[in-house]
Scaffold this active site. Sequence first.
Site, mmCIF file in Angstrom:
data_model
loop_
_atom_site.group_PDB
_atom_site.id
_atom_site.type_symbol
_atom_site.label_atom_id
_atom_site.label_comp_id
_atom_site.label_asym_id
_atom_site.label_seq_id
_atom_site.Cartn_x
_atom_site.Cartn_y
_atom_site.Cartn_z
ATOM 1 N N LYS A 152 8.377 8.219 -0.162
ATOM 2 C CA LYS A 152 7.054 8.802 0.095
ATOM 3 C C LYS A 152 7.197 10.169 0.764
ATOM 4 C CE LYS A 152 4.593 4.399 0.516
ATOM 5 N NZ LYS A 152 3.872 3.497 1.440
ATOM 6 N N ALA A 189 5.451 5.879 5.871
ATOM 7 C CA ALA A 189 5.572 4.501 6.346
ATOM 8 C C ALA A 189 5.395 3.555 5.170
ATOM 9 C CB ALA A 189 4.532 4.209 7.420
ATOM 10 N N ASP A 190 6.021 2.402 5.267
ATOM 11 C CA ASP A 190 5.817 1.366 4.267
ATOM 12 C C ASP A 190 5.994 0.007 4.935
ATOM 13 O OD1 ASP A 190 5.430 1.114 1.205
ATOM 14 O OD2 ASP A 190 6.878 -0.440 1.737
ATOM 15 N N THR A 191 5.195 -0.940 4.470
ATOM 16 C CA THR A 191 5.194 -2.284 5.037
ATOM 17 C C THR A 191 5.353 -3.315 3.935
ATOM 18 O OG1 THR A 191 3.708 -1.578 6.812
ATOM 19 C CG2 THR A 191 3.843 -3.944 6.393
#
Length: 178
Positions: free
Chosen positions: A34, A54-56
């Site tokens: 990203k 950010a990534d979850t």
Amino acid sequence: MLDIPFQVILPNIDETLTSSVDIEDVPELLAREKVSAVIHSLPSQQEIQWVLGADTVIIKDKKIYGKPQNADEAAEFLKEFQGRTHTVVTAIVLYNGKQKSTTSRVAKTNVTFAPMSDEEIQWYLESGEWHGVAGGYRIQSLASIFIEKIEGSQSCVTGLPIHELYDILKEQNYSILN
């Protein structure tokens, strides 16, 4: 909350997972992608100070639960989570444009859902909160009534672990205290 000025830029990346990546490494890999996509989407002459990605993901029984594609899949996720514990893994990656370097942090939180009736699951689905979020629930809103216990950071579950963000910012000499 921290009064940091920001602009949201939605990166266009393929979030298709490959089996060659350890599932706990997926959020950091996607957060890096990203950041890279945002950097490459900006005009080449534009000065870049900071880019945060950010990534979850949610992990249960060695399986990743991403964003449900529809209400039926969201219902399946909730049925699998209810009465059990799963792990939420959120990675953040910060690009420092002056140093042309990235720094990352990963946060993990265990979330235990209380048992849920079919009627409760249907009620939650009708709220629409399941749209666009890993695992199909938002802990910071209506889903909180079904959360029996969390071990770790709630901000990790919401998708931006604040302690880890503050830690990276301090490391990069960005002060929020001024």
